[in-house]
Design an enzyme around this catalytic site. Structure first.
Site: not given
Ligand code: ARG
Length: 459
Positions: A153, A274, A280, A282, A287, A314
């Protein structure tokens, strides 16, 4: 690059939101290494000729040299690092450059590049953490018997040794290292060969490229290969945990350096002055290490949010993985280096630490334990009697050891003068030699063991 069915170019704003070259140029080395492995595989599988393969590799080497010399002209029109490299390659070697992308998509290409980048980052961070441990261990050895107050604590609890306190962080950093090692092991599979998402009709050999790029093997599922960013999240999770540990130590350094504490001092090398208050000094590095933790944990949240609603496979959203990843890794590396620097730089103030450790009845538990051991009182009763003695001492404005035997016996008649032997901070820490305890002898042993466990050194 994909202009076949397009008549018009993208709008300015489309180009701006789409381009990642401003930040993914950092993937150039990984991108080129991946392309070299891919080209070799295409030749070995007779998908392209050996002559084209040689031209591609020579061209890629040239592109790499240009990037490293700073003469490469990156173009936002070419979106990303993949197109920038491929376009320059084709400029340099002609149509053979156009054969490199056979049986490959930017989807498996970028998945590969980021994987290689994360693996490289782990391989940089791991030894930096070992170096931080080495610094902590050395200082712990130096301060193995330096007494300081142990807090719960943030209230004085019991005397401990500064060496023991530093060794606590050696354990934390040890777990951090194992998290990175674990992440590396799990992520070390190659996505190359997944192509856009479904695999390739060409007779490719993903095992070959995986081996050439020092992966344990290829990924089993092409859809997973192009859509998985688990390893980025795991890396940032391990980084976050590490940053949280560094931040706790940073906070302690800030507290210890403050005027009311004066437990340690940092030199000119790790403090700033400072602009208005000449006196000072720091602890900015501490930090900032504490502050940067917010960015690193923020990157973790950002990545989880990018992925949480993404259908397979993707999505361009995934391009948003890179800036948080790079920022988290850069910030963490800086924090680790700064922390190792501060640990090596700090100078303890043992007199001040001992004085604070001796105040506020920090040896009260030792008195209660003595009553249990020597008088045979149940611990609860011993706790009660000790409480009464603390109240008496506090009324008189003295330490427990400054009460006379008669005053003690007025509370508990069985007390003998032997009790005074446990009422010093030195006796208190020396007695705590149970496994993992704070005794100086333990710290000296822990230092030797830690060098063996974490640094592969003898003693
Ligand atoms: N610059 C894209 C990324 O970072 C690469 C892949 C792009 N692929 C696509 N099918 N447009 O994800």
């Amino acid at each position: 690059m994909w202009g076949g069915r397009y008549k018009l170019g993208p709008s300015e704003i489309m180009e701006k939101i789409n381009a990642s070259i401003g930040f993914d140029k950092r993937l150039y080395a990984q991108d080129i290494a991946g392309s070299v492995a891919h080209a070799d595989m295409l030749v070995a599988q007779k998908i392209i000729t050996a002559k084209d393969g040689r031209a591609i590799k020579a061209g890629l080497a040239k592109v790499k040299a240009e990037i490293e010399a700073g003469t490469f002209k990156f173009s936002t029109k070419l979106e990303d690092i993949h197109f920038n490299v491929e376009q320059r390659l084709t400029d340099l070697i002609g149509p053979a450059g156009g054969r490199l992308h056979t049986a490959r998509s930017r989807n498996d290409q970028v998945a590969l590049d980021v994987r290689l980048w994360v693996r490289d980052a782990i391989d940089r961070i791991e030894p930096m953490l070992a170096d931080l441990q080495a610094a902590l261990i050395d200082r712990a050895e130096e301060y193995a018997s330096t007494i300081m107050p142990g807090f719960t604590h943030l209230q004085t609890a019991q005397p401990i040794t500064f060496g023991h306190h530093l060794m606590a962080y050696v354990e934390m950093v040890g777990r951090d290292r194992s998290r990175f090692a674990d992440c590396r092991k799990r992520m070390n599979e190659s996505p190359l060969g997944a192509a856009a998402l479904a695999g390739s009709p060409h007779p490719i050999d993903p095992r070959k490229t995986a081996k050439a790029l020092r992966f344990d093997g290829p990924m089993a599922n092409s859809l997973d290969a192009v859509s998985d960013r688990d390893y980025v999240i795991e890396f940032i999770a391990a980084s976050s945990m590490t940053a949280v540990h560094l931040s706790r130590l940073s906070e302690e350094i800030v507290i210890w350096c403050s005027a009311p504490f004066r437990f340690i001092a940092l030199s000119d090398a790790f403090t700033t002055g400072s602009s208005i208050m000449p006196q000072k000094r720091n602890p900015d590095a501490a930090e900032l290490a504490r502050g940067k933790t917010g960015r690193i944990v923020g990157a973790f949240v950002a990545l989880c949010m990018v992925l949480k609603g993404l259908p397979l496979t993707y999505g361009k959203d995934m391009q948003e993985d890179k800036e948080p990843l790079f920022d988290a890794a850069d910030s963490l590396e800086l924090c680790i280096a700064a922390m190792a620097g501060m640990v090596r730089d700090l100078k303890a103030n043992p007199e001040r630490m001992r004085a604070v450790a001796s105040a506020d009845y920090s040896v009260a538990t030792d008195l209660a334990d003595w009553l249990v051991r020597e008088v045979g009182l149940p611990f609860r009763q011993a706790h009660h009697a000790t409480g009464a003695l603390v109240a008496k001492a506090s009324e008189k404005g003295v330490d427990l050891g400054e009460l006379s035997l008669a005053e003690m016996q007025a509370v508990e008649p069985a007390i003998t003068k032997g009790v005074y032997g446990v009422l010093t901070v030195e006796a208190s820490v020396k007695a705590r030699k149970s496994l993992g305890g704070t005794a100086p002898a333990n710290v000296e042993r822990a230092v030797k063991e830690a060098r063996r466990r974490f640094l592969g050194r003898r003693g």
